[in-house]
Design a protein around this motif. Sequence first.
Motif, PDB file in Angstrom:
ATOM      1  N   TYR A 184       0.825  -1.206   0.000  1.00 47.85           N
ATOM      2  CA  TYR A 184       0.000   0.000   0.000  1.00 47.85           C
ATOM      3  C   TYR A 184       0.862   1.261   0.000  1.00 47.85           C
ATOM      4  CZ  TYR A 184      -4.286  -2.672   1.009  1.00 47.85           C
ATOM      5  OH  TYR A 184      -5.367  -3.523   0.947  1.00 47.85           O
ATOM      6  N   LYS A 185       1.910   1.262   0.818  1.00 50.41           N
ATOM      7  CA  LYS A 185       2.804   2.423   0.871  1.00 50.41           C
ATOM      8  C   LYS A 185       3.442   2.684  -0.492  1.00 50.41           C
ATOM      9  CE  LYS A 185       4.111   2.365   5.781  1.00 50.41           C
ATOM     10  NZ  LYS A 185       5.213   2.098   6.755  1.00 50.41           N
ATOM     11  N   ASP A 186       3.891   1.599  -1.131  1.00 50.50           N
ATOM     12  CA  ASP A 186       4.511   1.742  -2.457  1.00 50.50           C
ATOM     13  C   ASP A 186       3.531   2.341  -3.454  1.00 50.50           C
ATOM     14  OD1 ASP A 186       6.837   0.643  -1.490  1.00 50.50           O
ATOM     15  OD2 ASP A 186       6.537  -1.336  -2.406  1.00 50.50           O
ATOM     16  N   LEU A 187       2.297   1.836  -3.463  1.00 41.22           N
ATOM     17  CA  LEU A 187       1.301   2.307  -4.427  1.00 41.22           C
ATOM     18  C   LEU A 187       0.907   3.760  -4.152  1.00 41.22           C
ATOM     19  CD1 LEU A 187      -0.952  -0.876  -4.738  1.00 41.22           C
ATOM     20  CD2 LEU A 187       0.620   0.035  -6.447  1.00 41.22           C
ATOM     21  N   ILE A 188       0.771   4.111  -2.888  1.00 37.07           N
ATOM     22  CA  ILE A 188       0.433   5.499  -2.543  1.00 37.07           C
ATOM     23  C   ILE A 188       1.553   6.437  -2.973  1.00 37.07           C
ATOM     24  CG2 ILE A 188       0.082   7.095  -0.612  1.00 37.07           C
ATOM     25  CD1 ILE A 188      -1.461   4.784   0.780  1.00 37.07           C
ATOM     26  N   SER A 189       2.814   5.990  -2.792  1.00 35.01           N
ATOM     27  CA  SER A 189       3.949   6.822  -3.209  1.00 35.01           C
ATOM     28  C   SER A 189       3.988   7.004  -4.723  1.00 35.01           C
ATOM     29  CB  SER A 189       5.261   6.198  -2.728  1.00 35.01           C
ATOM     30  OG  SER A 189       5.572   4.999  -3.451  1.00 35.01           O
ATOM     31  N   GLU A 190       3.345   6.063  -5.445  1.00 35.66           N
ATOM     32  CA  GLU A 190       3.283   6.151  -6.905  1.00 35.66           C
ATOM     33  C   GLU A 190       2.062   6.939  -7.379  1.00 35.66           C
ATOM     34  OE1 GLU A 190       3.365   2.157  -8.337  1.00 35.66           O
ATOM     35  OE2 GLU A 190       5.237   1.671  -7.308  1.00 35.66           O
ATOM     36  N   GLY A 191       1.250   7.419  -6.428  1.00 30.63           N
ATOM     37  CA  GLY A 191       0.114   8.247  -6.801  1.00 30.63           C
ATOM     38  C   GLY A 191      -1.240   7.575  -6.722  1.00 30.63           C
ATOM     39  N   VAL A 192      -1.277   6.316  -6.262  1.00 35.60           N
ATOM     40  CA  VAL A 192      -2.555   5.621  -6.128  1.00 35.60           C
ATOM     41  C   VAL A 192      -3.302   6.193  -4.922  1.00 35.60           C
ATOM     42  CG1 VAL A 192      -3.664   3.402  -5.638  1.00 35.60           C
ATOM     43  CG2 VAL A 192      -1.714   3.503  -7.197  1.00 35.60           C
TER      44      VAL A 192
END
Length: 274
Positions: free
Chosen positions: A209-217
């Motif tokens: 989740y952290k990775d995806l949020i950092s990518e703009g999700v």
Amino acid sequence: MEVRLMTEISKRIEKGEKVALVTLIDVDGSSPGKAGSLMGVFEDGSIEGTVGGGNLEYKIINSALEAIEEGKNRKFDFELVEDGELHMRCGGRVKGYVKVFEKRKKLIIIGGGHLGSELYKLGKFLNMYTVIIDDREEFANKKRFPQADELIWGDIGRVLEEYDLDDGSYVVIVTRGHACDKEALRAVLEKAPAYIGMIGSRRKITDTYKDLISEGVSSKKLEKVYSPVGLDISSGQPNEIALGIMAEILKIKNQASGRHMSEVKAVKIWGENL
């Protein structure tokens, strides 16, 4: 003609389409259709068979398409008189029924490993349209999944970007690793399936989740993901984990509480309501 009609309806349902079967139940007086006439109406507006043609058939087709959209059976009753709804001069009356066949719910299993295999068995048992997606051909083939409705292998992210998911689709992400899970989740979050579930430990899920949020999700999109996936009923064996996942899917599909039935309804024992 009726054999061809029923065969076409069966084929369309197997392909995952909604279908309506129109039956003229009662015809009184003059009418272009006869009692017992059958017609299949499909989502794309095409038909098989006829209930008499003309304005009557046109009106019935539109009624059937509305029933398909609503997902509900319906009756119809038309008077074939000039000042009636159809402005026809036949002088008769037609009654009929539209039976809607819902499309089969689609189970999309992303990952053809041990857990994917157990999910596949349950999906077929529940008569779901079952799809296996994996990036390894040896884990997405007819030998491993002989009754799968679709087998797709290739880059998981790209496959899912192009794959159509709707409110009849239930997606379970059980790939071979964290990176593939993330690619799959990123792709399906852009669509609108009825259910998204992802396997994994809480730490792995948090990192994903952290990775995806950092990518703009959007974090809002992640809130609709069921992860860790499934109900807490298994011992940790793949078949029991799969059963817990399918139980959760049924809970969502049927809008059920998931509670013990003994807690949901009063039990009648020895003539008494408890």
